[in-house]
Design an enzyme around this catalytic site. Structure first.
Site, PDB file in Angstrom:
ATOM      1  N   THR A   1       0.821  -1.220   0.000  1.00  0.00           N
ATOM      2  CA  THR A   1       0.000   0.000   0.000  1.00  0.00           C
ATOM      3  C   THR A   1       0.846   1.257   0.000  1.00  0.00           C
ATOM      4  OG1 THR A   1      -1.889  -1.061   1.066  1.00  0.00           O
ATOM      5  CG2 THR A   1      -1.691   1.319   1.314  1.00  0.00           C
ATOM      6  N   CYS A   2       1.860   1.326   0.848  1.00  0.00           N
ATOM      7  CA  CYS A   2       2.619   2.567   0.999  1.00  0.00           C
ATOM      8  C   CYS A   2       3.253   3.008  -0.313  1.00  0.00           C
ATOM      9  CB  CYS A   2       3.694   2.395   2.072  1.00  0.00           C
ATOM     10  SG  CYS A   2       4.671   3.881   2.335  1.00  0.00           S
TER      11      CYS A   2
ATOM     12  N   CYS B   1       1.165   6.104   1.019  1.00  0.00           N
ATOM     13  CA  CYS B   1       1.905   7.278   1.477  1.00  0.00           C
ATOM     14  C   CYS B   1       2.822   7.901   0.430  1.00  0.00           C
ATOM     15  CB  CYS B   1       2.687   6.948   2.750  1.00  0.00           C
ATOM     16  SG  CYS B   1       3.174   5.242   2.961  1.00  0.00           S
TER      17      CYS B   1
ATOM     18  N   LYS C   1       0.687   9.547  -2.476  1.00  0.00           N
ATOM     19  CA  LYS C   1      -0.100  10.612  -1.838  1.00  0.00           C
ATOM     20  C   LYS C   1       0.792  11.802  -1.507  1.00  0.00           C
ATOM     21  CE  LYS C   1      -0.512  10.424   2.382  1.00  0.00           C
ATOM     22  NZ  LYS C   1      -0.708   9.775   3.696  1.00  0.00           N
TER      23      LYS C   1
ATOM     24  N   GLY D   1     -13.204  11.452   8.695  1.00  0.00           N
ATOM     25  CA  GLY D   1     -12.617  12.571   9.430  1.00  0.00           C
ATOM     26  C   GLY D   1     -11.190  12.312   9.858  1.00  0.00           C
TER      27      GLY D   1
ATOM     28  N   TYR E   1      -6.973  10.927   8.938  1.00  0.00           N
ATOM     29  CA  TYR E   1      -5.859  11.566   8.239  1.00  0.00           C
ATOM     30  C   TYR E   1      -6.002  11.459   6.718  1.00  0.00           C
ATOM     31  CZ  TYR E   1      -3.594   7.000   7.419  1.00  0.00           C
ATOM     32  OH  TYR E   1      -3.306   5.730   6.999  1.00  0.00           O
ATOM     33  N   ILE E   2      -6.502  10.339   6.209  1.00  0.00           N
ATOM     34  CA  ILE E   2      -6.651  10.199   4.755  1.00  0.00           C
ATOM     35  C   ILE E   2      -7.669  11.198   4.226  1.00  0.00           C
ATOM     36  CG2 ILE E   2      -7.366   8.645   2.896  1.00  0.00           C
ATOM     37  CD1 ILE E   2      -6.298   6.321   4.563  1.00  0.00           C
TER      38      ILE E   2
ATOM     39  N   GLU F   1      -6.152  14.750   4.366  1.00  0.00           N
ATOM     40  CA  GLU F   1      -5.082  14.940   3.383  1.00  0.00           C
ATOM     41  C   GLU F   1      -5.642  15.141   1.986  1.00  0.00           C
ATOM     42  OE1 GLU F   1      -1.509  12.446   5.626  1.00  0.00           O
ATOM     43  OE2 GLU F   1      -2.829  11.408   4.228  1.00  0.00           O
TER      44      GLU F   1
ATOM     45  N   ARG G   1     -19.393  11.362  10.029  1.00  0.00           N
ATOM     46  CA  ARG G   1     -20.529  10.880  10.809  1.00  0.00           C
ATOM     47  C   ARG G   1     -20.468  11.314  12.270  1.00  0.00           C
ATOM     48  NH1 ARG G   1     -19.101   4.393  10.873  1.00  0.00           N
ATOM     49  NH2 ARG G   1     -17.095   4.561  11.960  1.00  0.00           N
TER      50      ARG G   1
ATOM     51  N   ARG H   1      -9.524  12.461  15.670  1.00  0.00           N
ATOM     52  CA  ARG H   1      -9.800  12.351  17.105  1.00  0.00           C
ATOM     53  C   ARG H   1      -8.606  11.887  17.935  1.00  0.00           C
ATOM     54  NH1 ARG H   1     -12.410   8.047  14.670  1.00  0.00           N
ATOM     55  NH2 ARG H   1     -11.892   5.953  15.454  1.00  0.00           N
TER      56      ARG H   1
ATOM     57  N   ASP I   1      -0.213  -3.973   9.117  1.00  0.00           N
ATOM     58  CA  ASP I   1      -1.610  -3.565   9.234  1.00  0.00           C
ATOM     59  C   ASP I   1      -2.566  -4.737   9.391  1.00  0.00           C
ATOM     60  OD1 ASP I   1      -0.539  -1.081   8.858  1.00  0.00           O
ATOM     61  OD2 ASP I   1      -1.656  -0.609   7.028  1.00  0.00           O
TER      62      ASP I   1
ATOM     63  N   ALA J   1       2.089  11.804  11.519  1.00  0.00           N
ATOM     64  CA  ALA J   1       1.849  13.076  10.836  1.00  0.00           C
ATOM     65  C   ALA J   1       0.618  12.978   9.957  1.00  0.00           C
ATOM     66  CB  ALA J   1       3.059  13.466   9.990  1.00  0.00           C
TER      67      ALA J   1
ATOM     68  N   HIS K   1      18.139  30.738  14.837  1.00  0.00           N
ATOM     69  CA  HIS K   1      17.303  31.862  14.414  1.00  0.00           C
ATOM     70  C   HIS K   1      17.723  32.354  13.037  1.00  0.00           C
ATOM     71  CE1 HIS K   1      14.731  35.358  14.994  1.00  0.00           C
ATOM     72  NE2 HIS K   1      15.739  36.108  14.566  1.00  0.00           N
TER      73      HIS K   1
ATOM     74  N   GLU L   1      12.770  26.934  16.171  1.00  0.00           N
ATOM     75  CA  GLU L   1      13.312  27.535  17.390  1.00  0.00           C
ATOM     76  C   GLU L   1      12.233  27.726  18.457  1.00  0.00           C
ATOM     77  OE1 GLU L   1      14.553  31.739  17.289  1.00  0.00           O
ATOM     78  OE2 GLU L   1      13.559  31.889  15.344  1.00  0.00           O
TER      79      GLU L   1
END
Length: 449
Positions: A43-44, A49, A52, A177, A179-180, A183, A200, A206, A305, A343, A438, A443
């Site tokens: 899949t990745c 990923c 995507k 709702g 990450y997929i 994104e 839904r 969440r 998975d 992420a 900086h 920072e």
């Protein structure tokens, strides 16, 4: 290897975890074979990923080109061509698939390009009828997008099909709702599609820190992405001209050109013969395993998975390595699932590691939070009001930093290094002792008081 077996290890599934396990086991001297019914890479690499993230890069040029004018560049009006990006991404996927195949070939791993099922604790049958025996069998078949059982669901697509769209739709509806969903909402919005995210429940993301996910919602709304909450699907109608009419509970019907289901992923265990040979499965079909990735049948293991523990590619890779080192390398190894960074490559991206503020208060009681809410320098000159948010969650009793959560440009790149500090259980005064680099966004991590 016993003469009773054709292979020491037979891996079903050539995704990231399966390839790692096969390669390492072969390096330890095992005779290894892999069966993969679709494409090497999983899949990745093939439909997750990697492609995507390439779409994310492509989408972000919309903002970069607009911002460039504020930085003095004379940028003409630009037209986006979806087939060009789509085809270039698919070409890169083909290249990576070839690399994965070369890895297996270099390590003398035999690859069967067909489906396999288990017929006994040490027995495998391929789709062409070939019967094989292996001392150890590893299930690494991953997971698939869930399609709800509602009327008209066959008219929708999943993330698997997004990368093959013939044309760019004008109106995109995304169910989910997580990450997929978020994104792809960001990607299609940057491509100038009209995007509505339909959930839904009443929350997005969440499992992420509340302040960070609320900031993403605020920015997404400001950009023009629409959200429908508490809107479970009832049915989907395909209209005569080809558009879809979506019916949700408590909402007016809405039209869309494409509906993408991003409502979760289910372990790929159907038709593998697992229950018939005594492998215990969870209620969602996941293979139940112990800390050493061993199933209820001693000769059968599972990683990634398909176990539905942590659905992340780096976790599957680490599990594959641990399995091979333990079973074939004489180096017993277990994966540490504490403080796994993650992420969301939304616009802007989110990244987090360790406990959220809510989790820390529940588990630790007294915590301190340190927050930096700022406007990145690039956004200032570009005339964008979009603000970044960084948060440190600290155990009040020990001063240990138990969580870092961020939203803003390059948040995942910054968090990878910051995650080391959480894993090492560093304390807030140690952050304070580090001099700021900086001017950077990162920072802010050492300047919070």
């Amino acid at each position: 290897m016993s003469e009773a077996y054709d292979y020491d290890l037979f891996v079903i599934g050539a995704g990231s975890g399966g390839v790692r396990a096969a390669r390492i086991a072969a390096g330890h001297g095992a005779k290894v074979a892999v069966a993969e019914e679709y494409r090497v890479g999983g899949t990745c690499v093939i439909r997750g990923c990697v492609p995507k993230k390439l779409l994310v890069y492509g989408a972000h040029f919309a903002e970069d080109l607009a911002d460039a004018r504020r930085f003095g560049w004379e940028v003409p009006d630009c037209r986006f061509d979806w087939p060009t990006l789509r085809d270039n991404v698919l070409s890169e996927v083909d290249r990576l698939e070839g690399i994965y195949g070369e890895i297996l070939d270099r390590n003398n791993v035999e690859v069967f390009d067909q489906r396999a099922k288990i017929t006994g604790p040490n027995d495998i049958e391929l789709a062409d009828g070939t019967k094989l025996r292996a001392g150890t069998i590893l299930i690494a078949t991953g997971a698939r997008p869930v399609i709800p059982e509602i009327e008209g669901a066959e008219h929708a697509i999943t993330s698997n099909e997004v990368f093959h769209l013939e044309t760019l739709p004008k109106r995109v509806a995304i169910a989910g709702g997580g990450y997929i969903a978020n994104e792809f909402a960001g990607i299609f919005h940057e491509f100038k599609c009209d995007v509505t995210l339909i959930n839904r429940s009443d929350k997005i993301l969440r499992h992420y820190d509340e302040a960070v996910r609320d900031r993403l919602l605020q920015i997404s709304l400001m950009k023009g992405i629409k959200f429908l909450f508490n809107a479970p699907f009832e049915r989907i109608e395909k209209q005569e001209e080809g558009s879809l009419l979506l019916h949700m509970k408590g909402q007016d019907p809405m039209e869309a050109d494409v509906l993408i289901f991003a409502v979760g992923r289910a372990p790929n265990t159907q038709g593998l013969g697992l229950q018939e040979v005594g492998v215990e499965l969870g209620k969602n079909g996941a293979v139940l395993v112990d800390e050493d990735n061993q199933s209820s049948v001693p000769s059968i293991y599972a990683i990634g998975d398909v176990t539905d523990r942590v659905q992340l590619t780096p976790v599957a890779i680490r599990e594959g390595q641990a399995f091979a080192d333990t079973v074939f390398g004489g180096k017993p190894t277990r994966v540490d699932y504490d403080s796994i960074p993650s992420a969301v490559f939304s616009h802007p991206p989110i990244a987090g590691v360790g406990m959220t503020e809510g989790e820390a208060r529940t588990k630790l009681g007294s915590v301190k939070t340190y927050v930096s809410d700022f406007r990145p320098m690039k956004n200032v000159l570009a005339g964008r009001n979009e603000r970044a948010l960084y948060k440190l969650v600290v155990d009040d009793a020990t001063e240990e930093v138990v969580g870092i959560h961020m939203i803003g440009p390059d948040a995942p790149e910054i968090l990878q290094a910051a995650a080391i500090a959480v894993k090492a259980r560093l304390k807030k005064p140690q952050f304070d002792e580090v001099l700021a680099l900086h001017p950077t966004m990162a920072e802010e991590l050492v300047l919070m008081k």
